[in-house]
Design an enzyme around this catalytic site. Structure first.
Site, PDB file in Angstrom:
ATOM      1  N   ASP A  44       0.695  -1.237  -0.108  1.00 21.87           N
ATOM      2  CA  ASP A  44       0.048   0.152   0.067  1.00 21.87           C
ATOM      3  C   ASP A  44       0.952   1.321  -0.078  1.00 21.87           C
ATOM      4  O   ASP A  44       0.407   2.458  -0.197  1.00 21.87           O
ATOM      5  CB  ASP A  44      -0.874  -0.158   1.168  1.00 21.87           C
ATOM      6  CG  ASP A  44      -0.494  -0.229   2.414  1.00 21.87           C
ATOM      7  OD1 ASP A  44       0.676  -0.283   2.775  1.00 21.87           O
ATOM      8  OD2 ASP A  44      -1.162  -0.012   3.664  1.00 21.87           O
ATOM      9  N   SER A  45       2.123   1.152  -0.019  1.00 22.43           N
ATOM     10  CA  SER A  45       2.890   2.129  -0.276  1.00 22.43           C
ATOM     11  C   SER A  45       2.879   2.668  -1.495  1.00 22.43           C
ATOM     12  O   SER A  45       3.310   3.900  -1.891  1.00 22.43           O
ATOM     13  CB  SER A  45       4.638   1.538  -0.052  1.00 22.43           C
ATOM     14  OG  SER A  45       4.832   0.487  -1.024  1.00 22.43           O
ATOM     15  N   LYS A 112      -0.790  -9.545   3.174  1.00 20.96           N
ATOM     16  CA  LYS A 112      -0.263  -8.933   4.454  1.00 20.96           C
ATOM     17  C   LYS A 112      -1.157  -7.845   5.049  1.00 20.96           C
ATOM     18  O   LYS A 112      -1.987  -7.317   4.548  1.00 20.96           O
ATOM     19  CB  LYS A 112       1.082  -8.188   4.065  1.00 20.96           C
ATOM     20  CG  LYS A 112       1.867  -7.406   5.144  1.00 20.96           C
ATOM     21  CD  LYS A 112       3.384  -7.233   4.536  1.00 20.96           C
ATOM     22  CE  LYS A 112       3.257  -6.185   3.984  1.00 20.96           C
ATOM     23  NZ  LYS A 112       3.018  -4.613   4.559  1.00 20.96           N
ATOM     24  N   GLU A 114      -1.300  -5.304   8.574  1.00 24.52           N
ATOM     25  CA  GLU A 114      -0.576  -4.686   9.747  1.00 24.52           C
ATOM     26  C   GLU A 114      -1.138  -4.839  11.104  1.00 24.52           C
ATOM     27  O   GLU A 114      -2.590  -5.037  11.078  1.00 24.52           O
ATOM     28  CB  GLU A 114      -0.453  -3.155   9.428  1.00 24.52           C
ATOM     29  CG  GLU A 114       0.353  -2.914   8.386  1.00 24.52           C
ATOM     30  CD  GLU A 114       0.653  -1.394   7.844  1.00 24.52           C
ATOM     31  OE1 GLU A 114       0.535  -0.406   8.544  1.00 24.52           O
ATOM     32  OE2 GLU A 114       0.976  -1.024   6.794  1.00 24.52           O
ATOM     33  N   GLU A 181       9.323  -4.257  10.545  1.00 28.52           N
ATOM     34  CA  GLU A 181       9.699  -2.773   9.930  1.00 28.52           C
ATOM     35  C   GLU A 181      10.297  -1.978  11.055  1.00 28.52           C
ATOM     36  O   GLU A 181       9.730  -1.563  12.125  1.00 28.52           O
ATOM     37  CB  GLU A 181       8.591  -2.190   9.141  1.00 28.52           C
ATOM     38  CG  GLU A 181       8.868  -0.712   8.466  1.00 28.52           C
ATOM     39  CD  GLU A 181       8.063  -0.317   7.499  1.00 28.52           C
ATOM     40  OE1 GLU A 181       7.118  -1.001   7.051  1.00 28.52           O
ATOM     41  OE2 GLU A 181       8.285   0.961   7.023  1.00 28.52           O
TER      42      GLU A 181
HETATM   43  O1  KIV Z   1       3.664  -1.069   1.690  1.00 28.95           O
HETATM   44  C1  KIV Z   1       4.832  -1.602   1.566  1.00 28.95           C
HETATM   45  O2  KIV Z   1       5.517  -1.071   0.687  1.00 28.95           O
HETATM   46  C2  KIV Z   1       5.184  -2.140   2.732  1.00 28.95           C
HETATM   47  C3  KIV Z   1       6.510  -2.453   2.849  1.00 28.95           C
HETATM   48  C4  KIV Z   1       7.455  -1.234   3.609  1.00 28.95           C
HETATM   49  C5  KIV Z   1       7.107  -3.634   3.473  1.00 28.95           C
HETATM   50  O3  KIV Z   1       4.558  -2.567   3.550  1.00 28.95           O
END
Ligand code: KIV
Length: 258
Positions: A44-45, A112, A114, A181
């Site tokens: 989600d980056s 993934k 969080e 992280e």
């Molecule tokens: O969204 C992302 O790119 C991430 C990485 C920083 C691990 O979660």
């Protein structure tokens, strides 16, 4: 073929480091896959790297589904992980399952999410229903408002102890990987050694089973400030404008088209 999560567990047992990078579209996914990265993360980056936001909070599930689908087209060998974005899973296991199923149908091999202890029930629910999960702990960017910014985590003995407990609880709930992280390297080593499942680190030192970086940081395409722990391998932000200026110059000076 690193699509098989069991191969990641084998690599951990054999002490072989695994590699992961983010990608948000077809051409970069294809290049990363061809370059031999073991895994590609549709992170989600993308809210920050592609949409130009200050954080990841505005990324929607529709956007994650779209980017997962276009990345999947470029991935033949790498394990494809996709992020559950803020607001798509926190209400409870049923909401998380509906969101995760959309990402799996779009082509993700694993999702993934969080969060630590509060996510244990959700991880168990997804894992029992055919959805492999990677749990992301430490500096979880979806909690930046709570953290007061992108700040390193696990610095006090209490915070470190909480992360140790959370990692084990998430593994016991069925998480197939744990991503850590921006936590102290010694803590990342301790957690890595305490878990049977592979750990992935970013800004957590060299002691995790795998490393991940954000594509735009590696290729020098992050036009804002890249985090200090990232390593840039090419200055894309310098090379590409030069090529574009050359094209514009060729048109203006009648060198293109010939
Ligand atoms: O969204 C992302 O790119 C991430 C990485 C920083 C691990 O979660």
């Amino acid at each position: 073929m690193t699509k098989n999560i069991a191969l990641w567990e084998k690599a951990k047992r054999e002490g072989r480091k695994m590699t992961m990078i983010t990608a948000y579209d077809y051409p970069f996914a294809r290049m990363a896959d061809a370059a031999g990265l073991d895994s590609i993360l549709v992170g989600d980056s993308l809210g920050m790297m592609v949409a130009g936001d200050a954080d990841t909070m505005r990324v929607s599930l529709d956007q994650m589904e779209y980017h997962t689908r276009i990345v999947a087209k470029g991935v033949a060998k790498a394990l494809l992980m996709a992020d559950l974005p803020f607001g798509s899973f926190e209400e409870g296991p049923a909401q998380a399952f509906a969101a995760a199923a959309r990402l799996i149908k779009a082509g993700a091999d694993i999702v993934k999410l969080e969060g630590g202890a509060p996510m244990v029930e959700t991880v168990a629910y997804l894992s029992a229903r055919a959805i492999p999960v990677c749990a992301h702990i430490g500096l979880t960017p979806q909690h930046v408002r709570q953290f007061g910014g992108f700040k390193r985590q696990g610095k006090t003995p209490e915070a470190a102890a909480r992360l140790r407990v959370d990692a084990l609880a998430l593994q016991d709930a069925g998480a197939r990987m744990v991503l850590m992280e921006a936590i102290p390297p010694e803590l990342a080593v301790e957690i890595t050694q305490s878990l049977a499942v592979p750990t992935i680190g970013i800004g957590a030192g060299p002691g995790t089973d795998a490393q991940v970086l954000v594509l735009h940081d590696v290729l020098g395409l992050n036009l804002d400030r890249a985090p200090g722990f990232a390593r840039q391998y090419v200055n894309g932000a310098a090379l590409m404008p030069a090529a574009l200026a050359q094209y514009a110059g060729d048109v203006r000076d009648k060198r293109f088209p010939e």
